[in-house]
Design an enzyme around this catalytic site. Structure first.
Site, PDB file in Angstrom:
ATOM      1  N   ASP A   1      -5.844 103.459  -3.719  1.00 35.61           N
ATOM      2  CA  ASP A   1      -6.045 102.221  -4.188  1.00 35.61           C
ATOM      3  C   ASP A   1      -4.925 101.636  -5.113  1.00 35.61           C
ATOM      4  OD1 ASP A   1      -8.368 102.486  -3.076  1.00 35.61           O
ATOM      5  OD2 ASP A   1      -9.705 102.869  -4.871  1.00 35.61           O
TER       6      ASP A   1
ATOM      7  N   ARG B   1     -23.446 102.432   6.908  1.00 38.97           N
ATOM      8  CA  ARG B   1     -23.209 102.827   5.350  1.00 38.97           C
ATOM      9  C   ARG B   1     -22.889 101.485   4.706  1.00 38.97           C
ATOM     10  NH1 ARG B   1     -18.606 104.372   2.562  1.00 38.97           N
ATOM     11  NH2 ARG B   1     -19.117 105.891   0.778  1.00 38.97           N
TER      12      ARG B   1
HETATM   13  O1  LIG Z   1     -16.567 102.779   1.042  1.00 37.68           O
HETATM   14  C1  LIG Z   1     -16.064 103.966   0.181  1.00 37.68           C
HETATM   15  O2  LIG Z   1     -16.798 104.822   0.015  1.00 37.68           O
HETATM   16  C2  LIG Z   1     -14.777 103.891  -0.391  1.00 37.68           C
HETATM   17  C3  LIG Z   1     -14.103 102.624  -0.262  1.00 37.68           C
HETATM   18  C4  LIG Z   1     -12.870 102.499  -0.623  1.00 37.68           C
HETATM   19  O3  LIG Z   1     -12.134 103.248  -0.627  1.00 37.68           O
HETATM   20  C5  LIG Z   1     -12.048 101.080  -0.789  1.00 37.68           C
HETATM   21  O4  LIG Z   1     -12.767 100.066  -0.620  1.00 37.68           O
HETATM   22  O5  LIG Z   1     -10.861 101.030  -1.352  1.00 37.68           O
HETATM   23 FE   LIG Z   2     -10.248 103.111  -1.872  1.00 35.92          FE
END
Ligand SMILES: O=C(O)CCC(=O)C(=O)O
Ligand SMILES: [Fe+2]
Length: 331
Positions: free
Chosen positions: A213, A277
């Site tokens: 991230d 999900r």
């Molecule tokens: O949906 C998830 O569990 C992870 C989402 C994720 O890593 C993100 O949006 O950067």
């Molecule tokens: Fe992420």
């Protein structure tokens, strides 16, 4: 009317043979259908201890947060103060948004001047390796007031939690950092609502491609299905669902600021053939002008502004489809 984006038809265009070839050539942890070798024993931290009347509990809690950020780059918190009721209401709100027809979602704008905040698949994908079988609404915090009450409530609370964790992590390195409060980016921090539709088994696409991230910190709430995995010592580890917990992970900016002490860990989402999900992530970011420099010398990375970091990533991804991230800024 169809609500799921045309993920299937995009996937049909990818040469399956290329995918098989890449699978053979890649180390096992990089393969698309990696089965997880370990169940996750991510640190689970009782966040309410930060407000305990006994200072020893407070100190232990702070140490656990900082140890987890060093060793794992990921941890879970319980007793975080966001009620189960808010989390459940938020998920049903999220479902309502995703249930809208695809055309309507594709044109979804928070305000008439802003670009669409809806994402799906991956526009630059050339193969299954860089395609995400998912859709998302990316909502800047400054626009959140135009959304439903429960999303606002969640965002405000999760934002406070993220800032508190950031400050705790800075303090643990001996810094009385006001960096996060002073440089907090209302325009750059955002909430991302993710939906991963069921994906036919034979596709073996990622739900979300492996990535780190590009923020200070991320706080995530996932539903009960599971699918999030993180890379630790070359192994993919599943983050098991816990309906009471929020998942916290260190982002690239914190790794740079902490001079590599706290780890921004690669993670991905795997798809499920039968069920959808949902997850919701809050990304704590500084303003684009904020200069990120490590808290101590000699620093591993040269100074860069958040805006510069974002632009470099965008440029790399457009030209190579790879996010080089912090490695571009090593001294
Ligand atoms: O949906 C998830 O569990 C992870 C989402 C994720 O890593 C993100 O949006 O950067
Ligand atoms: Fe992420």
């Amino acid at each position: 009317m169809e609500s799921t984006p045309p993920l299937e038809s995009i996937c049909n265009k990818f040469p399956a043979k290329l995918h098989q070839l890449e699978e053979r050539n890649k180390p096992s942890e990089e393969s698309l259908n990696t089965t997880c070798r370990k169940d996750c024993q991510l640190p689970l931290i009782d966040f309410s201890n930060l407000d305990h009347k006994d200072y020893r509990n407070i100190e232990t809690c702070k140490r656990r947060i900082s140890d987890a950020a060093k060793e794992w780059g990921f941890f879970q918190i319980i007793n975080h103060g966001i009620s189960t009721e808010v989390l459940i209401r938020m998920q049903s709100e999220q479902r309502k948004l995703f249930d809208k027809p695809f055309e309507e979602k594709a044109n979804h704008k928070i305000s008439s001047s802003s670009p669409s905040c809806y994402r799906w698949g991956n526009p630059t994908a050339m193969s299954l390796q860089d395609f995400s079988w998912s859709e998302a609404f990316q909502l800047p915090l400054c626009d959140i007031s135009s959304l439903s009450g429960v999303l606002q409530e969640f965002s405000e609370q999760v934002s406070k939690i993220a800032k508190r964790i950031a400050e705790t992590l800075a303090e643990s390195l001996g810094c009385n950092s006001t960096l996060f409060a002073e440089n907090y980016g209302e325009n750059s921090s955002y909430v991302r609502l993710n939906r991963y539709p069921p994906c036919p088994n034979f596709r073996k696409a990622y739900g979300l491609v492996p990535h780190t991230d590009s923020d200070f910190l991320t706080v995530l709430y996932q539903d009960q299905l599971g699918g999030l995995q993180l890379l630790k010592n070359g192994e993919w580890i599943s983050v098991n669902p816990n309906q009471d917990a929020l998942i916290v992970n260190v982002g690239d900016l914190f790794e740079a600021w902490s001079n590599g002490v706290y780890k921004s860990i690669t993670h991905k989402v795997v798809t499920n053939p039968a069920a959808e999900r949902l997850s919701i992530a809050y990304f704590l970011c500084p303003t684009y002008e904020t200069v990120i420099q490590s808290y101590c010398k000699p620093s591993l990375y040269r100074e860069f502004s958040f805006g510069e970091y974002r632009k470099q990533i965008q440029k790399d991804v457009e030209s190579t489809r790879i996010k080089f991230g912090l490695s571009r800024f090593l001294k």
